[in-house]
Motif scaffolding. Structure first.
Motif, PDB file in Angstrom:
ATOM      1  N   LEU A 160       0.829  -1.207   0.000  1.00 23.49           N
ATOM      2  CA  LEU A 160       0.000   0.000   0.000  1.00 23.49           C
ATOM      3  C   LEU A 160       0.862   1.256   0.000  1.00 23.49           C
ATOM      4  N   THR A 161       2.061   1.164   0.602  1.00 23.46           N
ATOM      5  CA  THR A 161       2.858   2.368   0.827  1.00 23.46           C
ATOM      6  C   THR A 161       3.790   2.708  -0.336  1.00 23.46           C
ATOM      7  N   VAL A 162       4.635   1.742  -0.747  1.00 19.00           N
ATOM      8  CA  VAL A 162       5.708   2.083  -1.680  1.00 19.00           C
ATOM      9  C   VAL A 162       5.191   2.412  -3.086  1.00 19.00           C
ATOM     10  N   PRO A 163       4.340   1.570  -3.707  1.00 18.70           N
ATOM     11  CA  PRO A 163       3.832   1.951  -5.030  1.00 18.70           C
ATOM     12  C   PRO A 163       3.027   3.260  -4.982  1.00 18.70           C
ATOM     13  N   PHE A 164       2.301   3.442  -3.893  1.00 19.26           N
ATOM     14  CA  PHE A 164       1.551   4.704  -3.709  1.00 19.26           C
ATOM     15  C   PHE A 164       2.497   5.895  -3.721  1.00 19.26           C
ATOM     16  N   ALA A 165       3.554   5.798  -2.917  1.00 23.35           N
ATOM     17  CA  ALA A 165       4.498   6.902  -2.795  1.00 23.35           C
ATOM     18  C   ALA A 165       5.257   7.123  -4.099  1.00 23.35           C
ATOM     19  N   LEU A 166       5.622   6.035  -4.767  1.00 21.93           N
ATOM     20  CA  LEU A 166       6.339   6.156  -6.042  1.00 21.93           C
ATOM     21  C   LEU A 166       5.462   6.862  -7.073  1.00 21.93           C
ATOM     22  N   ALA A 167       4.199   6.420  -7.185  1.00 23.59           N
ATOM     23  CA  ALA A 167       3.283   7.027  -8.155  1.00 23.59           C
ATOM     24  C   ALA A 167       3.043   8.494  -7.810  1.00 23.59           C
ATOM     25  N   ALA A 168       2.863   8.792  -6.528  1.00 24.08           N
ATOM     26  CA  ALA A 168       2.670  10.182  -6.117  1.00 24.08           C
ATOM     27  C   ALA A 168       3.904  11.003  -6.471  1.00 24.08           C
ATOM     28  N   GLY A 169       5.082  10.448  -6.212  1.00 23.69           N
ATOM     29  CA  GLY A 169       6.325  11.142  -6.530  1.00 23.69           C
ATOM     30  C   GLY A 169       6.420  11.449  -8.016  1.00 23.69           C
ATOM     31  N   LEU A 170       6.112  10.445  -8.851  1.00 25.48           N
ATOM     32  CA  LEU A 170       6.206  10.652 -10.293  1.00 25.48           C
ATOM     33  C   LEU A 170       5.149  11.634 -10.783  1.00 25.48           C
ATOM     34  N   SER A 171       4.028  11.726 -10.087  1.00 27.51           N
ATOM     35  CA  SER A 171       3.009  12.725 -10.461  1.00 27.51           C
ATOM     36  C   SER A 171       3.560  14.133 -10.315  1.00 27.51           C
ATOM     37  N   GLY A 172       4.543  14.294  -9.438  1.00 27.46           N
ATOM     38  CA  GLY A 172       5.175  15.594  -9.284  1.00 27.46           C
ATOM     39  C   GLY A 172       6.099  15.907 -10.446  1.00 27.46           C
ATOM     40  N   ALA A 173       6.437  14.891 -11.250  1.00 26.64           N
ATOM     41  CA  ALA A 173       7.394  15.083 -12.331  1.00 26.64           C
ATOM     42  C   ALA A 173       6.769  14.875 -13.715  1.00 26.64           C
ATOM     43  N   ALA A 174       5.805  13.972 -13.820  1.00 20.40           N
ATOM     44  CA  ALA A 174       5.251  13.626 -15.131  1.00 20.40           C
ATOM     45  C   ALA A 174       3.839  14.176 -15.284  1.00 20.40           C
ATOM     46  N   ALA A 175       3.489  14.546 -16.508  1.00 20.02           N
ATOM     47  CA  ALA A 175       2.146  15.081 -16.732  1.00 20.02           C
ATOM     48  C   ALA A 175       1.169  13.972 -17.132  1.00 20.02           C
ATOM     49  N   SER A 176       1.667  12.918 -17.797  1.00 19.77           N
ATOM     50  CA  SER A 176       0.763  11.857 -18.230  1.00 19.77           C
ATOM     51  C   SER A 176       0.937  10.635 -17.344  1.00 19.77           C
ATOM     52  N   THR A 177      -0.114   9.802 -17.316  1.00 19.89           N
ATOM     53  CA  THR A 177      -0.092   8.666 -16.404  1.00 19.89           C
ATOM     54  C   THR A 177       0.655   7.455 -16.973  1.00 19.89           C
ATOM     55  N   GLY A 178       0.989   7.531 -18.297  1.00 14.02           N
ATOM     56  CA  GLY A 178       1.630   6.367 -18.921  1.00 14.02           C
ATOM     57  C   GLY A 178       2.865   5.898 -18.161  1.00 14.02           C
ATOM     58  N   ILE A 179       3.789   6.817 -17.899  1.00 13.19           N
ATOM     59  CA  ILE A 179       5.047   6.433 -17.255  1.00 13.19           C
ATOM     60  C   ILE A 179       4.815   6.040 -15.787  1.00 13.19           C
ATOM     61  N   ILE A 180       3.789   6.654 -15.174  1.00 19.09           N
ATOM     62  CA  ILE A 180       3.487   6.335 -13.770  1.00 19.09           C
ATOM     63  C   ILE A 180       2.986   4.900 -13.657  1.00 19.09           C
ATOM     64  N   VAL A 181       2.093   4.520 -14.595  1.00 24.77           N
ATOM     65  CA  VAL A 181       1.579   3.153 -14.603  1.00 24.77           C
ATOM     66  C   VAL A 181       2.705   2.166 -14.871  1.00 24.77           C
ATOM     67  N   THR A 182       3.563   2.497 -15.855  1.00 19.61           N
ATOM     68  CA  THR A 182       4.687   1.607 -16.164  1.00 19.61           C
ATOM     69  C   THR A 182       5.591   1.429 -14.947  1.00 19.61           C
ATOM     70  N   ALA A 183       5.973   2.551 -14.344  1.00 18.86           N
ATOM     71  CA  ALA A 183       6.855   2.480 -13.178  1.00 18.86           C
ATOM     72  C   ALA A 183       6.163   1.752 -12.026  1.00 18.86           C
ATOM     73  N   GLY A 184       4.886   2.064 -11.812  1.00 18.72           N
ATOM     74  CA  GLY A 184       4.156   1.451 -10.703  1.00 18.72           C
ATOM     75  C   GLY A 184       4.051  -0.058 -10.858  1.00 18.72           C
ATOM     76  N   LEU A 185       3.697  -0.517 -12.065  1.00 13.88           N
ATOM     77  CA  LEU A 185       3.553  -1.963 -12.256  1.00 13.88           C
ATOM     78  C   LEU A 185       4.911  -2.663 -12.220  1.00 13.88           C
ATOM     79  N   ALA A 186       5.944  -1.986 -12.771  1.00 11.55           N
ATOM     80  CA  ALA A 186       7.289  -2.569 -12.695  1.00 11.55           C
ATOM     81  C   ALA A 186       7.711  -2.701 -11.228  1.00 11.55           C
ATOM     82  N   GLU A 187       7.373  -1.681 -10.435  1.00 12.91           N
ATOM     83  CA  GLU A 187       7.719  -1.737  -9.007  1.00 12.91           C
ATOM     84  C   GLU A 187       6.955  -2.865  -8.313  1.00 12.91           C
ATOM     85  N   LEU A 188       5.678  -3.034  -8.674  1.00 10.48           N
ATOM     86  CA  LEU A 188       4.880  -4.117  -8.084  1.00 10.48           C
ATOM     87  C   LEU A 188       5.513  -5.481  -8.359  1.00 10.48           C
ATOM     88  N   ALA A 189       5.930  -5.671  -9.630  1.00  8.95           N
ATOM     89  CA  ALA A 189       6.549  -6.948  -9.986  1.00  8.95           C
ATOM     90  C   ALA A 189       7.840  -7.147  -9.195  1.00  8.95           C
TER      91      ALA A 189
END
Lengths: 231, 231
Positions: free
Chosen positions: B28-57
């Motif tokens: 619940l914590t790490v993928p949430f924080a990673l996605a939130a962090g990337l939202s501060g840097a990226a405008a589109s969700t594509g890279i956030i989803v990629t990073a988030g799912l890669a982190e989950l794996a």
């Protein structure tokens, strides 16, 4: 050295080492795998570095604070169980005496054989409580102040471990070059870390080195495959 | 209910719960924080989803396999220590008898008071080994087959936990919208998870709910700040 384990149990460097291992195994693995995964999707290292460092911050806080709360919880659990045993020893000595008998009966002692132990403990209420904590409940007295030290060690080891795979991406702007160097550096670090860990835990250094590198490789391969699939 | 703890110790659902808690708190914590962090840097969700799912794996494999090896290590450690105690009980019964005396002396028993226990154990070599494992070395017999179940539970809980904060990013293409919904959904999930965890572990549900949400919030804030700083 048949007596080594006696020393080991009271050797707090063991707890420190355990915390370093907890933090560093995840720190070497997850940021490495995340960065490798993103290399499958991104051409430049900018987003990989951003994601990697954000993960380092998130992971070290989650693991460090998680470790802190777990250790605090253990301390509180021990304190509350101890208070309960103190009350029981004082207010229901007969029932507690029967429980001592039951504990020893599990090792084949008859009530007659365990009677002297029961008598001896009745004369020493504090020792009786200690006995029940350890032998009935299986609880070891937690090291006071361990929670904070544990949090710092786990979180710090996560950051130190995670900077190794991220280093190459910080030094190049090409994701593929970064990936190649990151794989090489991290693979060596995982082998070395696994080897040292194996020496201390007694798993066997070579086997531990291979296992540790295998986990890192599998995690990175899975992250890479997923990132490739969805982009 | 002064006897609850007796049941608890032999209740394997406790181990299952522990594994779910380990996997889900980080998931619940790490993928949430990673996605939130990337939202501060990226405008589109594509890279956030990629990073988030890669982190989950990566995270689920690292935690699941890490848990597997830790449990296997405990099993092997127990087996090898047990073998050593068996040899010692057989070959150096006098030394081992002294060690039983020493264990009991820590609870104030005189050699005379512990003599019947020593005598009783000498008649039962297997029970003697059990006694030394538990009372001298403080080792509990590991649950056989726990390693595999533990790996699957920890890894699976990490994935289930991590899909909650990532869900909103999967449903929108705007990173900021995704972030707002992710924060809301995850905050509720952390409170609920912390509450349930607190009920089972005895920390107190409300305090546990707030602590769990606080860790998630701090991790996400740190990841967000770092991502903002470097982009």
């Amino acid at each position: 050295m048949p007596q080594t384990h006696h020393i080991e149990r009271h050797f707090t460097a063991g707890e420190l080492l355990r915390d370093v291992v907890i933090g560093m195994s995840d720190g070497l693995t997850v940021p490495f795998a995340l960065a490798a995964g993103l290399s499958g999707a991104a051409a430049s290292t900018g987003i990989i570095v951003t994601a990697g460092l954000a993960e380092l911050a998130a992971g070290s806080i989650a693991m460090g604070l998680g470790g802190y709360l777990a250790a605090k919880g253990d301390e509180e659990h021990y304190a509350s169980e101890r208070k309960r045993e103190e009350v029981e020893v004082r207010e229901k000595p007969l029932e507690e005496a029967t429980e001592v008998q039951e504990v020893l009966a599990a090792y084949g002692l008859t009530p007659e054989e365990s009677a002297p132990v029961v008598e001896a403990l009745r004369k020493r209420p504090q020792a009786w409580v200690d006995f029940m904590m350890r032998f009935e409940l299986g609880l070891e007295k937690p090291n006071p102040g361990r929670a904070r030290g544990s949090a710092i060690t786990i979180g710090g080891s996560y950051v130190v471990g995670g900077l190794i795979p991220l280093g190459p991406y910080l030094l190049t702007s090409n994701a593929r070059t970064g990936l190649h160097f990151s794989v090489g550096v991290t693979f060596l670090a995982l082998l070395l870390f696994g080897y040292v860990k194996g020496r201390f835990t007694g798993t066997g250094p070579v086997r531990s080195a291979l296992q540790t590198a295998l986990i890192g490789g599998l995690a990175a391969a899975a992250a890479f495959a997923i990132a490739k699939l969805i982009t």
